[in-house]
Design an enzyme around this catalytic site. Structure first.
Site, PDB file in Angstrom:
ATOM      1  N   ASP A  44      20.959  29.939 -30.190  1.00 38.75           N
ATOM      2  CA  ASP A  44      19.637  29.148 -30.491  1.00 38.75           C
ATOM      3  C   ASP A  44      18.367  30.162 -29.818  1.00 38.75           C
ATOM      4  OD1 ASP A  44      20.415  27.523 -32.529  1.00 38.75           O
ATOM      5  OD2 ASP A  44      19.942  25.715 -31.362  1.00 38.75           O
ATOM      6  N   LYS A  66      15.213  32.075 -34.702  1.00 39.89           N
ATOM      7  CA  LYS A  66      14.137  33.017 -35.368  1.00 39.89           C
ATOM      8  C   LYS A  66      14.036  34.497 -34.813  1.00 39.89           C
ATOM      9  CE  LYS A  66      10.920  29.587 -36.705  1.00 39.89           C
ATOM     10  NZ  LYS A  66      11.427  28.174 -35.848  1.00 39.89           N
ATOM     11  N   MET A 183       8.769  18.700 -29.998  1.00 36.75           N
ATOM     12  CA  MET A 183       8.237  19.348 -31.246  1.00 36.75           C
ATOM     13  C   MET A 183       7.060  18.526 -31.827  1.00 36.75           C
ATOM     14  SD  MET A 183      11.844  19.791 -33.212  1.00 36.75           S
ATOM     15  CE  MET A 183      12.522  18.252 -32.666  1.00 36.75           C
TER      16      MET A 183
HETATM   17  N1  SAH Z   1      18.233  19.934 -27.744  1.00 34.94           N
HETATM   18  C1  SAH Z   1      16.758  20.489 -27.215  1.00 34.94           C
HETATM   19  C2  SAH Z   1      15.649  19.992 -27.879  1.00 34.94           C
HETATM   20  C3  SAH Z   1      15.752  20.899 -29.316  1.00 34.94           C
HETATM   21  S1  SAH Z   1      14.132  20.346 -30.239  1.00 34.94           S
HETATM   22  C4  SAH Z   1      16.595  19.526 -25.786  1.00 34.94           C
HETATM   23  O1  SAH Z   1      17.625  18.606 -25.500  1.00 34.94           O
HETATM   24  O2  SAH Z   1      16.029  19.842 -25.042  1.00 34.94           O
HETATM   25  C5  SAH Z   1      13.260  21.938 -29.660  1.00 34.94           C
HETATM   26  C6  SAH Z   1      11.804  21.270 -28.772  1.00 34.94           C
HETATM   27  O3  SAH Z   1      12.416  20.811 -27.299  1.00 34.94           O
HETATM   28  C7  SAH Z   1      10.769  22.242 -28.565  1.00 34.94           C
HETATM   29  O4  SAH Z   1       9.833  22.167 -29.814  1.00 34.94           O
HETATM   30  C8  SAH Z   1      10.265  21.553 -27.579  1.00 34.94           C
HETATM   31  O5  SAH Z   1       9.295  20.358 -27.864  1.00 34.94           O
HETATM   32  C9  SAH Z   1      11.463  21.220 -26.631  1.00 34.94           C
HETATM   33  N2  SAH Z   1      11.773  22.099 -25.508  1.00 34.94           N
HETATM   34  C10 SAH Z   1      13.007  22.910 -25.536  1.00 34.94           C
HETATM   35  N3  SAH Z   1      12.992  23.883 -24.525  1.00 34.94           N
HETATM   36  C11 SAH Z   1      11.535  23.548 -23.756  1.00 34.94           C
HETATM   37  C12 SAH Z   1      10.985  23.933 -22.832  1.00 34.94           C
HETATM   38  N4  SAH Z   1      11.819  24.872 -21.988  1.00 34.94           N
HETATM   39  N5  SAH Z   1       9.789  23.698 -22.313  1.00 34.94           N
HETATM   40  C13 SAH Z   1       9.130  22.539 -23.207  1.00 34.94           C
HETATM   41  N6  SAH Z   1       9.639  22.194 -24.303  1.00 34.94           N
HETATM   42  C14 SAH Z   1      10.847  22.494 -24.598  1.00 34.94           C
END
Ligand code: SAH
Length: 265
Positions: A44, A66, A183
């Protein structure tokens, strides 16, 4: 912890691996082991190269976020690829940011693989909402400020109206819950308006943390009434976590008097 479906395994294996928020040192041992044994990795967007670097040199790496093309690879294509690879005997690792089962569509992938008769292992990762707050030294459920925490997505599934922000606001205000929004950047103005309309106090502390746990991490702190304004003035974008609640009060050094806090032990 790992989850294992009861279905019989085919020739190959399939493991959904939580890659955590970004810092490779936050990977679990199970995650590293699975990556080291993979023959095919489907990666991803939010998974850093350092983490992919644990894979054997001979492993095939396919970027399905992406950065692999112009837009994200359609989910149906990813699932088809996984099924075919397992049927061909590959050890497939699906590397997903954070935890595979927290807003990661991991559930859908498991369902589709199971429907094809393929058992799936799931390895937890540290979810971004948890890690982001910890980088600021803030305990998400500090008992002086919160009874619990709500993880919510700001990005609704197409065709759905998304979370009922007003109800969430009223609940968080009344029940002293911390709100952690994934998000939420593109709809932050709407979220702010709705949370205020739902009764969350305008001076509720907020933190926005971008690229949590990575070298390029940035954050800003403000109050709820300034959320949208702060995002633009600080030029914070995705990926970010928005945290709303009184647990952020110390971070902000907001010494404005708050409502009585009867829940303080
Ligand atoms: N499965 C992931 C979430 C996926 S949705 C988890 O458990 O973290 C993707 C969203 O996760 C992004 O839009 C953002 O809101 C958040 N996100 C993921 N990595 C991040 C990071 N390093 N810093 C801040 N937000 C993050």
């Amino acid at each position: 912890m790992t989850a294992h479906t009861a279905l019989s395994s085919s020739l190959g294996t399939c493991t959904l691996v939580g890659a955590g928020p970004g810092d490779p040192e936050l990977l679990t041992l199970k995650a590293v082991k699975a990556i080291q044994q993979a023959t095919l990795l489907l990666v991803d967007d939010l998974v850093s190269d350092d983490i992919v670097g644990f894979a054997p040199a001979a492993a095939r790496v396919v970027y399905v976020g992406k950065r692999g093309g112009c837009t994200s690879t359609p989910q149906a294509f990813i699932e088809k690829l996984m099924i075919e690879a397992v049927q061909q005997g590959e050890r497939v690792v699906r590397l997903k940011g954070g935890d595979p089962f927290v807003f990661g569509r991991g559930g859908e992938e498991v369902e589709h693989l199971n429907a094809a008769g393929i058992a799936v292992q799931v390895v937890n990762g540290i979810t971004a909402g948890l890690a982001a707050v910890t980088t600021l030294g803030v305990p998400l459920t500090h008992r002086a400020h919160a009874h619990g925490v709500v993880f919510v997505t700001g990005h609704a599934k197409p065709g759905s109206s998304g979370p009922d922000w007003r109800t969430l606001a009223a609940t968080c205000q009344a029940a002293h819950l911390t709100l952690v929004i994934y998000m939420g950047i593109s709809s932050a103005a709407h979220i702010q308006t709705e949370l205020l309309a739902g009764g969350l106090r305008a001076d509720t502390p907020v933190a926005i943390i971008q690229h949590a746990t990575l070298a390029q991490q940035r954050h800003a702190a403000c109050t709820l009434s300034h959320l949208h304004e702060t995002l633009s003035s600080e030029q914070l974008g995705s990926p970010s976590i928005i945290v709303i609640g009184n647990v952020m009060r110390a971070l902000l050094a907001l010494d404005t008097p708050t409502a009585a806090q009867p829940w303080v032990a």
